[in-house]
Enzyme design. Sequence first.
Site, PDB file in Angstrom:
ATOM      1  N   LYS A 111      37.953  27.264  27.970  1.00  0.00           N
ATOM      2  CA  LYS A 111      39.404  26.606  27.305  1.00  0.00           C
ATOM      3  C   LYS A 111      38.205  25.710  26.182  1.00  0.00           C
ATOM      4  O   LYS A 111      38.249  25.208  25.011  1.00  0.00           O
ATOM      5  CB  LYS A 111      39.258  24.949  28.005  1.00  0.00           C
ATOM      6  CG  LYS A 111      40.590  25.675  28.359  1.00  0.00           C
ATOM      7  CD  LYS A 111      41.914  24.862  27.871  1.00  0.00           C
ATOM      8  CE  LYS A 111      42.824  25.867  28.497  1.00  0.00           C
ATOM      9  NZ  LYS A 111      43.548  24.294  29.674  1.00  0.00           N
ATOM     10  N   LYS A 194      49.265  44.267  34.963  1.00  0.00           N
ATOM     11  CA  LYS A 194      50.163  43.332  35.347  1.00  0.00           C
ATOM     12  C   LYS A 194      50.750  42.816  34.232  1.00  0.00           C
ATOM     13  O   LYS A 194      50.788  42.506  33.132  1.00  0.00           O
ATOM     14  CB  LYS A 194      49.106  41.968  35.812  1.00  0.00           C
ATOM     15  CG  LYS A 194      49.074  41.116  36.260  1.00  0.00           C
ATOM     16  CD  LYS A 194      48.047  39.963  37.254  1.00  0.00           C
ATOM     17  CE  LYS A 194      47.757  38.568  37.446  1.00  0.00           C
ATOM     18  NZ  LYS A 194      47.506  37.363  36.617  1.00  0.00           N
ATOM     19  N   LYS A 197      51.957  36.387  31.187  1.00  0.00           N
ATOM     20  CA  LYS A 197      52.919  35.501  30.020  1.00  0.00           C
ATOM     21  C   LYS A 197      52.458  35.677  28.591  1.00  0.00           C
ATOM     22  O   LYS A 197      53.085  36.219  27.780  1.00  0.00           O
ATOM     23  CB  LYS A 197      53.405  34.353  30.134  1.00  0.00           C
ATOM     24  CG  LYS A 197      53.889  33.439  29.342  1.00  0.00           C
ATOM     25  CD  LYS A 197      53.744  32.160  29.217  1.00  0.00           C
ATOM     26  CE  LYS A 197      53.595  30.926  27.545  1.00  0.00           C
ATOM     27  NZ  LYS A 197      53.252  30.260  28.198  1.00  0.00           N
TER      28      LYS A 197
END
Length: 329
Positions: A111, A194, A197
């Site tokens: 992050k 896969k 999103k």
Amino acid sequence: MEKVVSGIRPTGNLHLGNYFGAVKSFLQMQDEYDCLFFIADWHSLTTRPKPEDIVRSANTILAEYLACGIDPEKAPIYIQSDVREVLELYLYLNMNAYLGELERTTTFKEKARKQPDNVNAGLLTYPTLMAADILIHKADKVPVGKDQEQNMEMARRYARRFNTIYGVECFKEPKSFSPSDKPVKIPGLDGSGKMGKSEGNCIYLIDDAATIRKKVMKAVTDAGPTAPDSEKPEVIQNLFTLMEAVSPRETYDYFNEKWNDCSIRYGDMKKQLAEDIVATTAPIRERIMQYLSDTDRLAKIAAAGAERARESASKTIEEVRQIIGFRPR
Ligand code: TRP
């Protein structure tokens, strides 16, 4: 009965991959365990979402999970920010969490790399908030993916550390687990593997029939089988995997035979696949719309969930306050 707690990260709408993965396992768990599910909206503040997006995403998540069959009587679903006891425990856990170990967390490092202008303390202490989410209910089990394993390690470590520091047996160490029925991995239709999103290859539960047909017809294929009974290349296997999830067995067998004798026509297969996806998602979509048009009902369900969550949360907090040396509230 063993207690299961799971947090739902508020990111986007549910797609087929979520449905056949996490959602199906939630449905299984709600019959087998004492479950509590919550929408992790405090966690989402690490990326500074807009207020209107927070409200909208909580409603959407509630509507979608309920539409999929989460039964709030069996498995209360609450919004994390409705249960302030979690924050109090978060504070206590933070007092025993070391900078070094928090900085070493993979999710933190990732992050921090992704948002270098906003490496805030919430990001750093994400694992203690997650530990608080779990320990506040003294959960036995937490269904999480591999990417959350390190956070689970830390939750166990903070449980142990608290017990050791105060010489108590207050917290048990929560286990990570995957439900007994292995969730089906749903591939994307672009051949990238896969459905996800971030891959931008999703069929969403709220997609209407026309959108679904368009997406499926665009699925990547190849020139067709060149020899009988040959192995399927990945893009073709993906279509079959999807078909296995949404279509009746006979349909799957029919196209599988056509593949094996080299008479398959991908156009026909895709058309059938699209219809079977629509048949799977249309009733769910219908229910999502109903829930979304009745926000009062959603608010009541969330309030009831928060009430149930507070029962176990306040019990834990009272115990913890006493252990630490604070007066009862
Ligand atoms: N970190 C989890 C995720 O990214 C979401 C989450 C927050 C969670 N708190 C939790 C999951 C507690 C399980 C238990 O998916």
